[in-house]
Design a protein around this motif. Sequence first.
Motif, PDB file in Angstrom:
ATOM      1  N   GLY A 295       0.791  -1.221   0.000  1.00  0.00           N
ATOM      2  CA  GLY A 295       0.000   0.000   0.000  1.00  0.00           C
ATOM      3  C   GLY A 295       0.823   1.270   0.000  1.00  0.00           C
ATOM      4  O   GLY A 295       0.291   2.342   0.251  1.00  0.00           O
ATOM      5  N   GLU A 296       2.115   1.169  -0.299  1.00  0.00           N
ATOM      6  CA  GLU A 296       3.002   2.338  -0.306  1.00  0.00           C
ATOM      7  C   GLU A 296       3.140   2.893  -1.718  1.00  0.00           C
ATOM      8  O   GLU A 296       3.209   2.133  -2.696  1.00  0.00           O
ATOM      9  N   VAL A 297       3.169   4.204  -1.834  1.00  0.00           N
ATOM     10  CA  VAL A 297       3.339   4.850  -3.138  1.00  0.00           C
ATOM     11  C   VAL A 297       4.805   4.758  -3.537  1.00  0.00           C
ATOM     12  O   VAL A 297       5.693   5.219  -2.822  1.00  0.00           O
ATOM     13  N   THR A 298       5.044   4.137  -4.681  1.00  0.00           N
ATOM     14  CA  THR A 298       6.430   3.946  -5.138  1.00  0.00           C
ATOM     15  C   THR A 298       6.765   4.767  -6.377  1.00  0.00           C
ATOM     16  O   THR A 298       7.897   4.761  -6.839  1.00  0.00           O
ATOM     17  N   GLY A 299       5.769   5.460  -6.917  1.00  0.00           N
ATOM     18  CA  GLY A 299       5.999   6.261  -8.117  1.00  0.00           C
ATOM     19  C   GLY A 299       4.686   6.698  -8.720  1.00  0.00           C
ATOM     20  O   GLY A 299       3.652   6.718  -8.043  1.00  0.00           O
ATOM     21  N   ASP A 300       4.725   7.051  -9.978  1.00  0.00           N
ATOM     22  CA  ASP A 300       3.492   7.438 -10.677  1.00  0.00           C
ATOM     23  C   ASP A 300       3.557   6.975 -12.123  1.00  0.00           C
ATOM     24  O   ASP A 300       4.610   6.574 -12.620  1.00  0.00           O
ATOM     25  N   ILE A 301       2.424   7.036 -12.780  1.00  0.00           N
ATOM     26  CA  ILE A 301       2.317   6.599 -14.169  1.00  0.00           C
ATOM     27  C   ILE A 301       1.389   7.535 -14.919  1.00  0.00           C
ATOM     28  O   ILE A 301       0.413   8.035 -14.351  1.00  0.00           O
ATOM     29  N   ASN A 302       1.707   7.788 -16.178  1.00  0.00           N
ATOM     30  CA  ASN A 302       0.864   8.618 -17.027  1.00  0.00           C
ATOM     31  C   ASN A 302      -0.116   7.731 -17.794  1.00  0.00           C
ATOM     32  O   ASN A 302       0.296   6.777 -18.454  1.00  0.00           O
ATOM     33  N   LEU A 303      -1.387   8.053 -17.700  1.00  0.00           N
ATOM     34  CA  LEU A 303      -2.421   7.295 -18.392  1.00  0.00           C
ATOM     35  C   LEU A 303      -2.880   8.051 -19.632  1.00  0.00           C
ATOM     36  O   LEU A 303      -2.964   9.284 -19.631  1.00  0.00           O
ATOM     37  N   SER A 304      -3.196   7.307 -20.671  1.00  0.00           N
ATOM     38  CA  SER A 304      -3.633   7.917 -21.928  1.00  0.00           C
ATOM     39  C   SER A 304      -5.017   8.554 -21.766  1.00  0.00           C
ATOM     40  O   SER A 304      -5.969   7.888 -21.371  1.00  0.00           O
ATOM     41  N   PRO A 305      -5.146   9.856 -22.092  1.00  0.00           N
ATOM     42  CA  PRO A 305      -6.463  10.506 -22.001  1.00  0.00           C
ATOM     43  C   PRO A 305      -7.456   9.957 -23.020  1.00  0.00           C
ATOM     44  O   PRO A 305      -8.663  10.115 -22.861  1.00  0.00           O
ATOM     45  N   GLU A 306      -6.961   9.285 -24.067  1.00  0.00           N
ATOM     46  CA  GLU A 306      -7.847   8.701 -25.066  1.00  0.00           C
ATOM     47  C   GLU A 306      -8.611   7.498 -24.502  1.00  0.00           C
ATOM     48  O   GLU A 306      -9.649   7.109 -25.032  1.00  0.00           O
TER      49      GLU A 306
END
Length: 211
Positions: free
Chosen positions: A11-22
Amino acid sequence: MLKVNIYNQNGEVTGDINLSPEIFGVKPNPDLVRQVVEMKLAGLRKPIAHTKTKGEVRGGGKKPWKQKGTGRARAGSIRSPLWKGGGVTFGPRSNANFSKKVNKKTERKALFMVLSDKLAGNKLIVVDKFIVKNIKTKEFLNNIKKLPSGDGKALILNDKYSKNLFLSARNLPFLRVNRINNISLIDLLKYSFLIITKNAVKTLEETYQKV
């Protein structure tokens, strides 16, 4: 691009990711989603009731009485739909086809709308990966409860089949595990949360951006 956090199994935040707006940023259209859901459910219908027509009912090959001179109405067979024990007119048949047609573009768009709604409602959780070494439901449940979804109803989408993951979650009624290749609109609507691995997101975007 839409940026969301990536969690590990603790449950720990290890980073982030960009999701496609499409795919994850589509404006909702409830009526369009309803049409696709109706199509999906209609395809799952399996007719059971079956009535026989006049030609399928056994017996009745002989004319019950002569055509004229008896004072009674004309009758050609005792298996007429007008007679008790006769065939049924316009009754339910087991070969009934309830399927509906929706073009693939509409079906795909409805899927994107539901995924976008999950993201907008903070119901989409991206996990780095699931490492399940042992088939232990209690241990797996403890890890799931550490995620933002807690013990809420959740659909887990993995990039590939994992026997240990599947068996660990099998006895938990509020969880369902599936491969990203088998993503289902019905399942997305049925479960409040969507827990998806980072690689599954990549596979999803690569699959639909090719279309």
